[in-house]
Design a protein around this motif. Structure first.
Motif, PDB file in Angstrom:
ATOM      1  N   GLU A  40      16.557  -2.664  -0.055  1.00  0.00           N
ATOM      2  CA  GLU A  40      16.217  -2.854  -1.456  1.00  0.00           C
ATOM      3  C   GLU A  40      17.487  -3.108  -2.257  1.00  0.00           C
ATOM      4  OE1 GLU A  40      14.639   0.590  -3.402  1.00  0.00           O
ATOM      5  OE2 GLU A  40      15.948   1.992  -2.358  1.00  0.00           O
ATOM      6  N   TRP A  41      17.310  -3.832  -3.366  1.00  0.00           N
ATOM      7  CA  TRP A  41      18.412  -4.182  -4.245  1.00  0.00           C
ATOM      8  C   TRP A  41      18.044  -3.868  -5.695  1.00  0.00           C
ATOM      9  CZ3 TRP A  41      16.797  -6.760   0.007  1.00  0.00           C
ATOM     10  CH2 TRP A  41      17.737  -7.066   0.994  1.00  0.00           C
ATOM     11  N   ASN A  42      19.009  -3.767  -6.560  1.00  0.00           N
ATOM     12  CA  ASN A  42      18.736  -3.540  -7.987  1.00  0.00           C
ATOM     13  C   ASN A  42      18.764  -4.844  -8.752  1.00  0.00           C
ATOM     14  OD1 ASN A  42      21.543  -3.805  -7.626  1.00  0.00           O
ATOM     15  ND2 ASN A  42      21.978  -2.637  -9.494  1.00  0.00           N
ATOM     16  N   ALA A  43      18.275  -5.877  -8.120  1.00  0.00           N
ATOM     17  CA  ALA A  43      18.163  -7.215  -8.704  1.00  0.00           C
ATOM     18  C   ALA A  43      16.955  -7.880  -8.065  1.00  0.00           C
ATOM     19  CB  ALA A  43      19.431  -8.023  -8.452  1.00  0.00           C
ATOM     20  N   PRO A  44      16.406  -8.913  -8.691  1.00  0.00           N
ATOM     21  CA  PRO A  44      15.226  -9.564  -8.115  1.00  0.00           C
ATOM     22  C   PRO A  44      15.532 -10.438  -6.907  1.00  0.00           C
ATOM     23  CG  PRO A  44      15.833 -10.607 -10.181  1.00  0.00           C
ATOM     24  CD  PRO A  44      16.695  -9.400 -10.051  1.00  0.00           C
ATOM     25  N   ALA A  45      16.787 -10.544  -6.518  1.00  0.00           N
ATOM     26  CA  ALA A  45      17.167 -11.272  -5.308  1.00  0.00           C
ATOM     27  C   ALA A  45      18.405 -10.623  -4.713  1.00  0.00           C
ATOM     28  CB  ALA A  45      17.429 -12.750  -5.620  1.00  0.00           C
ATOM     29  N   GLU A  46      18.550 -10.787  -3.425  1.00  0.00           N
ATOM     30  CA  GLU A  46      19.697 -10.210  -2.729  1.00  0.00           C
ATOM     31  C   GLU A  46      21.010 -10.764  -3.264  1.00  0.00           C
ATOM     32  OE1 GLU A  46      21.427 -10.352   1.858  1.00  0.00           O
ATOM     33  OE2 GLU A  46      19.351 -10.874   1.426  1.00  0.00           O
ATOM     34  N   ALA A  59       0.809  -1.212   0.000  1.00  0.00           N
ATOM     35  CA  ALA A  59       0.000   0.000   0.000  1.00  0.00           C
ATOM     36  C   ALA A  59       0.845   1.266   0.000  1.00  0.00           C
ATOM     37  CB  ALA A  59      -0.934  -0.006   1.212  1.00  0.00           C
ATOM     38  N   LEU A  60       2.070   1.174   0.522  1.00  0.00           N
ATOM     39  CA  LEU A  60       2.933   2.345   0.612  1.00  0.00           C
ATOM     40  C   LEU A  60       3.815   2.538  -0.620  1.00  0.00           C
ATOM     41  CD1 LEU A  60       4.112   1.937   4.326  1.00  0.00           C
ATOM     42  CD2 LEU A  60       2.544   3.680   3.447  1.00  0.00           C
ATOM     43  N   LEU A  61       3.983   1.495  -1.424  1.00  0.00           N
ATOM     44  CA  LEU A  61       4.862   1.585  -2.584  1.00  0.00           C
ATOM     45  C   LEU A  61       4.212   2.362  -3.722  1.00  0.00           C
ATOM     46  CD1 LEU A  61       6.252  -2.060  -2.748  1.00  0.00           C
ATOM     47  CD2 LEU A  61       7.563   0.007  -2.213  1.00  0.00           C
ATOM     48  N   PRO A  62       5.020   2.988  -4.567  1.00  0.00           N
ATOM     49  CA  PRO A  62       4.474   3.590  -5.788  1.00  0.00           C
ATOM     50  C   PRO A  62       3.863   2.510  -6.684  1.00  0.00           C
ATOM     51  CG  PRO A  62       6.718   4.337  -5.373  1.00  0.00           C
ATOM     52  CD  PRO A  62       6.463   3.212  -4.427  1.00  0.00           C
ATOM     53  N   GLU A  63       3.112   2.942  -7.682  1.00  0.00           N
ATOM     54  CA  GLU A  63       2.422   2.011  -8.567  1.00  0.00           C
ATOM     55  C   GLU A  63       3.409   1.038  -9.191  1.00  0.00           C
ATOM     56  OE1 GLU A  63      -0.531   2.086 -12.482  1.00  0.00           O
ATOM     57  OE2 GLU A  63       0.077   3.930 -11.465  1.00  0.00           O
ATOM     58  N   GLY A  64       3.049  -0.227  -9.217  1.00  0.00           N
ATOM     59  CA  GLY A  64       3.917  -1.249  -9.775  1.00  0.00           C
ATOM     60  C   GLY A  64       3.294  -2.618  -9.630  1.00  0.00           C
ATOM     61  N   ASP A 119       8.525  -1.539 -10.942  1.00  0.00           N
ATOM     62  CA  ASP A 119       7.864  -0.269 -11.234  1.00  0.00           C
ATOM     63  C   ASP A 119       7.878   0.042 -12.726  1.00  0.00           C
ATOM     64  OD1 ASP A 119      10.535   0.202 -11.635  1.00  0.00           O
ATOM     65  OD2 ASP A 119      10.689   1.887 -10.250  1.00  0.00           O
ATOM     66  N   GLY A 120       8.203  -0.950 -13.546  1.00  0.00           N
ATOM     67  CA  GLY A 120       8.280  -0.773 -14.982  1.00  0.00           C
ATOM     68  C   GLY A 120       9.693  -0.568 -15.489  1.00  0.00           C
ATOM     69  N   HIS A 121      10.658  -0.489 -14.576  1.00  0.00           N
ATOM     70  CA  HIS A 121      12.051  -0.274 -14.954  1.00  0.00           C
ATOM     71  C   HIS A 121      12.946  -1.431 -14.533  1.00  0.00           C
ATOM     72  CE1 HIS A 121      11.073   3.856 -16.066  1.00  0.00           C
ATOM     73  NE2 HIS A 121      10.427   3.960 -14.909  1.00  0.00           N
ATOM     74  N   ARG A 136      18.444  -3.683 -13.099  1.00  0.00           N
ATOM     75  CA  ARG A 136      18.237  -2.257 -13.255  1.00  0.00           C
ATOM     76  C   ARG A 136      19.489  -1.554 -12.729  1.00  0.00           C
ATOM     77  NH1 ARG A 136      13.049  -0.876 -10.853  1.00  0.00           N
ATOM     78  NH2 ARG A 136      13.894   1.202 -10.546  1.00  0.00           N
ATOM     79  N   SER A 137      19.669  -0.279 -13.073  1.00  0.00           N
ATOM     80  CA  SER A 137      20.903   0.408 -12.678  1.00  0.00           C
ATOM     81  C   SER A 137      20.957   0.690 -11.188  1.00  0.00           C
ATOM     82  CB  SER A 137      21.054   1.706 -13.471  1.00  0.00           C
ATOM     83  OG  SER A 137      19.945   2.572 -13.226  1.00  0.00           O
ATOM     84  N   THR A 138      19.834   0.999 -10.577  1.00  0.00           N
ATOM     85  CA  THR A 138      19.777   1.292  -9.144  1.00  0.00           C
ATOM     86  C   THR A 138      18.515   0.672  -8.553  1.00  0.00           C
ATOM     87  OG1 THR A 138      18.569   3.373  -9.437  1.00  0.00           O
ATOM     88  CG2 THR A 138      20.989   3.489  -9.447  1.00  0.00           C
ATOM     89  N   PRO A 139      18.454   0.492  -7.240  1.00  0.00           N
ATOM     90  CA  PRO A 139      17.197   0.103  -6.606  1.00  0.00           C
ATOM     91  C   PRO A 139      16.107   1.132  -6.917  1.00  0.00           C
ATOM     92  CG  PRO A 139      19.013  -0.200  -5.087  1.00  0.00           C
ATOM     93  CD  PRO A 139      19.563   0.540  -6.273  1.00  0.00           C
ATOM     94  N   PRO A 140      14.843   0.748  -6.812  1.00  0.00           N
ATOM     95  CA  PRO A 140      13.762   1.609  -7.309  1.00  0.00           C
ATOM     96  C   PRO A 140      13.451   2.831  -6.458  1.00  0.00           C
ATOM     97  CG  PRO A 140      12.859  -0.385  -6.342  1.00  0.00           C
ATOM     98  CD  PRO A 140      14.338  -0.578  -6.398  1.00  0.00           C
ATOM     99  N   LEU A 141      13.774   2.808  -5.166  1.00  0.00           N
ATOM    100  CA  LEU A 141      13.343   3.884  -4.267  1.00  0.00           C
ATOM    101  C   LEU A 141      14.539   4.729  -3.848  1.00  0.00           C
ATOM    102  CD1 LEU A 141      11.074   1.705  -1.970  1.00  0.00           C
ATOM    103  CD2 LEU A 141      10.365   3.023  -3.967  1.00  0.00           C
TER     104      LEU A 141
END
Length: 412
Positions: A219-225, A101-106, A137-139, A232-237
């Motif tokens: 948070e990480w810039n990969a789907p797993a730690e 609920a707190l995250l941006p749309e995704g 988040d689409g990225h 992605r180049s950076t984590p989303p937040l």
């Protein structure tokens, strides 16, 4: 916005989400590798900043969650596709639902194949105050985790909720502040592997309120730690967004429902051996002439380091002074060991550094007395083992390291 699913699917999801959660914590043998991550205590590598966001004290069971497992597939709360996970429909747990609920749309999506987890993981109960998801988040997909707990602020280790030592760890940015309401907040940007052997970035926010509410988010810039390619180049937040998330009022009812911290928890046992402060003083006093100390640090006991410069660049020097190490003597003092007249065993090593910094070299002298009292000292041709070499050779020779390691000053 992400929405929380609900209804009768919740119970089945508890099993599905449980597959995605595992307790973290690693132990390492030191046989043959005596100096790692800033020091060793009794033959084991001491964990340094793994994690600052780890829950301690009376809520130790609520450990930071590894991101190996399955999560909701597709849009969260979609009643039409059911959010199938391993044949079960999915609704979010309270922690995961609050995060959604707190995250941006995704979208929240299933952990990629090979990322860990599986049906066996469902045998492990899901920690009440933690959740992990894979968010897109689409990225690009990114692993996110949240851990909630309750602490007694007065009993926290002084190293908690502080930034890591930049001479031992490599990171991009870090701040540790006290907020107007009295909360303590750490915001950190770094890498999953400090030596950056993989480009997985790890960012976190760690908050402790005056009443002892602990909210930690990574948070990480990969789907797993670990074990997944960067997506992605950076984590989303951003760190500002992470700060807003951990301070959100929505977490407070969940934290308040967790067990209170123990009021009279026993004090940890006093460390054996020399304190880090004493070791640092004695190490500094024995350095050869011509060296300037540029930085220094220590652990509570048994370990200290200095960064020195002889005019040709900085050099990292670290030392462990450890009693009762006879149990590792056979592993560390084998072929090539020299035995001194007083029975002290000495071995020397010279070669590439262990941490992976480009061009890093190390010189090491390891000693152990007949009663198991061990002194091991290393010097590097860099100010930080995780980073590239900054000079051709370490600032101290093997002979100089040997003189320090065999000195009687350590027995006083």
């Amino acid at each position: 916005m992400l929405e929380n699913g609900g209804g009768k699917d919740r119970e089945s999801f508890e099993d599905g989400l449980g597959a995605a959660m595992k307790q973290a914590g690693e132990e390492f043998s030191v046989a043959g590798r005596p100096l790692l991550d800033g020091g060793v205590a009794r033959g084991r590598r001491r964990t340094v900043l793994r994690r600052s966001a780890a829950v301690t004290g009376s809520v130790a069971a609520l450990a930071v969650i590894g991101l190996g497992g399955s999560f909701v597939t597709g849009d969260v709360g979609s009643s039409q596709n059911g959010g199938e996970v391993g044949g079960t429909s999915a609704a979010l747990s309270p922690v995961a639902g609050t995060l959604a609920a707190l995250l941006p749309e995704g979208r929240l999506s299933e952990q990629p194949a090979g990322g860990g987890g599986g049906t066996d993981d469902r045998k492990h109960p899901r920690p009440e105050g933690a959740a992990s998801v894979v968010y897109d988040d689409g990225h690009g997909k990114a692993a996110l985790s949240v851990t909630l707990g309750r602490e007694n602020p007065a009993r926290l280790n002084k190293d908690e909720l502080s930034c890591p030592d930049s001479n031992v760890n490599t990171f991009e940015d870090c701040s540790a502040t006290k907020l107007k309401d009295g909360s303590r907040l750490v915001l950190f940007k770094g890498w999953e592997y400090p030596d950056r052997r993989e480009e997985t970035k790890w960012w976190y926010a760690d908050l402790l309120t005056p009443e002892g509410y602990r909210i930690s988010m990574s948070e990480w810039n990969a789907p797993a730690e670990k074990g997944a390619p960067v997506s992605r180049s950076t984590p989303p937040l951003s760190l500002d967004r992470m700060k807003q998330l951990v301070r959100a009022e929505e977490w407070r009812p969940l934290v308040a429902s967790l067990p209170e911290p123990e009021e009279q928890a026993p004090a940890p046992p006093a460390p054996k051996g020399l304190s880090g402060a004493v070791i640092l003083d004695r190490l500094t006093a024995q350095l050869p002439d011509g060296l300037t100390v540029k930085a220094s640090g220590k652990q509570e006991a048994e370990y200290a380091y200095v960064v020195v410069d002889d005019g040709r660049g900085k050099s990292f020097v670290q030392i462990n002074v450890q009693p009762n190490m006879s149990d590792v003597e056979g592993d560390l003092f084998g072929a090539g060991t020299e035995v001194l007249p007083d029975g002290t065993k000495v071995v020397t090593h010279e070669g590439p550094g262990e941490k992976g910094g480009e061009g890093v070299k190390t010189r090491q002298v390891d000693t152990i007395r007949p009663d198991g009292f061990r002194v091991v000292i290393s010097a590097f041709n860099t100010a930080n083992q995780n980073e590239a070499a900054t000079r051709a050779e370490p600032a101290l020779t093997l002979a100089q390291l040997r003189e320090i390691a065999t000195s009687q000053v350590w027995r006083k």
